[in-house]
Design a protein around this motif. Structure first.
Motif, short mmCIF file in Angstrom:
data_model
loop_
_atom_site.label_atom_id
_atom_site.label_comp_id
_atom_site.label_asym_id
_atom_site.label_seq_id
_atom_site.Cartn_x
_atom_site.Cartn_y
_atom_site.Cartn_z
N ALA A 1 73.08 73.68 -53.69
CA ALA A 1 74.48 73.82 -53.28
C ALA A 1 75.45 73.19 -54.29
O ALA A 1 76.65 73.48 -54.25
CB ALA A 1 74.67 73.19 -51.91
N ALA A 2 74.94 72.35 -55.18
CA ALA A 2 75.82 71.64 -56.12
C ALA A 2 76.06 72.50 -57.36
O ALA A 2 75.59 72.20 -58.46
CB ALA A 2 75.22 70.28 -56.50
N LYS A 3 76.82 73.57 -57.16
CA LYS A 3 76.95 74.58 -58.23
C LYS A 3 77.79 74.09 -59.40
O LYS A 3 77.49 74.38 -60.55
CB LYS A 3 77.54 75.87 -57.65
N ARG A 4 78.88 73.35 -59.10
CA ARG A 4 79.72 72.88 -60.22
C ARG A 4 78.94 71.89 -61.09
O ARG A 4 78.98 71.97 -62.32
CB ARG A 4 81.02 72.23 -59.75
N ALA A 5 78.22 70.98 -60.44
CA ALA A 5 77.45 69.98 -61.20
C ALA A 5 76.46 70.70 -62.12
O ALA A 5 76.28 70.32 -63.29
CB ALA A 5 76.73 69.03 -60.26
N ALA A 6 75.82 71.75 -61.61
CA ALA A 6 74.85 72.51 -62.41
C ALA A 6 75.53 73.16 -63.60
O ALA A 6 75.02 73.12 -64.73
CB ALA A 6 74.17 73.56 -61.54
N ARG A 7 76.71 73.73 -63.35
CA ARG A 7 77.44 74.42 -64.42
C ARG A 7 77.88 73.42 -65.50
O ARG A 7 77.73 73.66 -66.69
CB ARG A 7 78.67 75.10 -63.80
N VAL A 8 78.43 72.29 -65.06
CA VAL A 8 78.89 71.26 -66.00
C VAL A 8 77.69 70.73 -66.80
O VAL A 8 77.74 70.62 -68.03
CB VAL A 8 79.61 70.11 -65.26
N PHE A 9 76.61 70.44 -66.09
CA PHE A 9 75.43 69.87 -66.76
C PHE A 9 74.90 70.81 -67.84
O PHE A 9 74.55 70.39 -68.95
CB PHE A 9 74.33 69.57 -65.74
N ALA A 10 74.84 72.12 -67.50
CA ALA A 10 74.30 73.10 -68.46
C ALA A 10 75.15 73.18 -69.72
O ALA A 10 74.66 73.52 -70.79
CB ALA A 10 74.22 74.47 -67.79
#
Ligand SMILES: [Zn+2]
Length: 275
Positions: A188-197
């Motif tokens: 569910a933590a989509k923004r964190a995933a996007r930022v991390f990538a």
């Protein structure tokens, strides 16, 4: 995964939740490649036990000054005095946990929280120690204070980073790394995933905040806690998001950890002899 190494750059292994099993938890993680961990504290009453635990398990101790409660009880000045004397007494390898939580902003506790954080940053700078910073809900305030100290050689990690890519860039330019834990394993933590990538290489480290920040896969059990071995799931998620192998993710985060915390104790497991 033979020969892989990784560090837990922010944990509370001296917390009561680990009274019965921290040795076993660390031992299990050692065989998977745990090379070291930064055992953080928040106030004076924790220093002695956490420092002793870190020494016994060949881990690293960080002396912190952070009041997460809704109504802080100890005066900032008193906490800062205790932090200063802990540096002389226990020779920590970092100052942490320190920081500001968003829940204190715009309340009567904003001023003491700012005084505590600013004072802790000054003590860390004076002693040439890196910091581990809690910035949840207060990224902009933390960034402003760190910018004001940008002329010093202060380095550290923004623990449990959950900001935007722009905020990540600001901290990285200030010499900070960004700490990621079980948030990477939460679909569910989509923004964190996007930022991390999208982060630049070498700018991130991994952490458990154990026993806190429980991975979502364990949350069905109300008694669940996070533990050092959870870093394997974090590394798998990190590797998938960045399109690299788990070994490469482990090594990239380890090098970043040692860059920002050069005094981290390192113990390479004898895994080679086991498998
Ligand atoms: Zn913490």
């Amino acid at each position: 995964m033979s020969g892989m190494r990784f560090f837990d750059t922010h944990c509370h292994y001296a917390d009561n939740a680990f009274d019965a099993d921290i040795d076993l938890c660390v031992q299990k993680a050692r065989t998977a490649g745990l090379a070291g961990a930064l055992v953080c504290t928040c106030s004076g009453h924790e220093y002695e036990a956490a420092s002793a635990l870190a020494q016994r398990l060949n881990l690293s101790f960080a002396a912190g000054a952070f009041d997460f409660s809704s109504s802080p009880q100890i005066a900032p000045q008193r906490m800062l005095e205790q932090l200063s004397s802990a540096i002389d007494r226990f020779s920590p390898c970092a100052v942490g946990e320190i920081g500001i939580d968003g829940k204190h902003l715009k309340t009567e506790f904003e001023a003491p929280a700012l005084a505590l954080f600013t004072g802790a940053i000054e003590i860390a700078s004076d002693n040439n120690l890196p910091v581990s910073v809690h910035a949840r809900g207060a990224m902009h305030v933390i960034a402003r204070i760190l910018k004001a100290h940008a002329s010093t050689s202060l380095k550290g990690v923004i623990h449990a980073f959950n900001g935007s890519l722009e905020e990540a860039e600001i901290f990285v330019r200030l010499g900070f790394k960004l700490g990621f834990g079980s948030i990477l394993t939460n679909p569910a933590a989509k923004r964190a995933a996007r930022v991390f990538a999208a982060l630049r290489s070498g700018s991130w480290v991994i952490e458990t905040d154990a026993p806190f920040m429980v991975p979502c896969t364990k949350k069905m059990n109300p008694a669940a806690k996070s533990e050092p071995l959870d870093l394997i799931e974090t590394l798998k998620a990190a590797a998938a998001l960045r399109g690299i192998t788990i070994e490469a993710a482990a090594e990239e985060s380890s090098q970043a950890a040692l860059e920002v915390f050069p005094m981290l104790k390192t113990e390479i497991s004898s895994q080679k002899n086991i498998d």
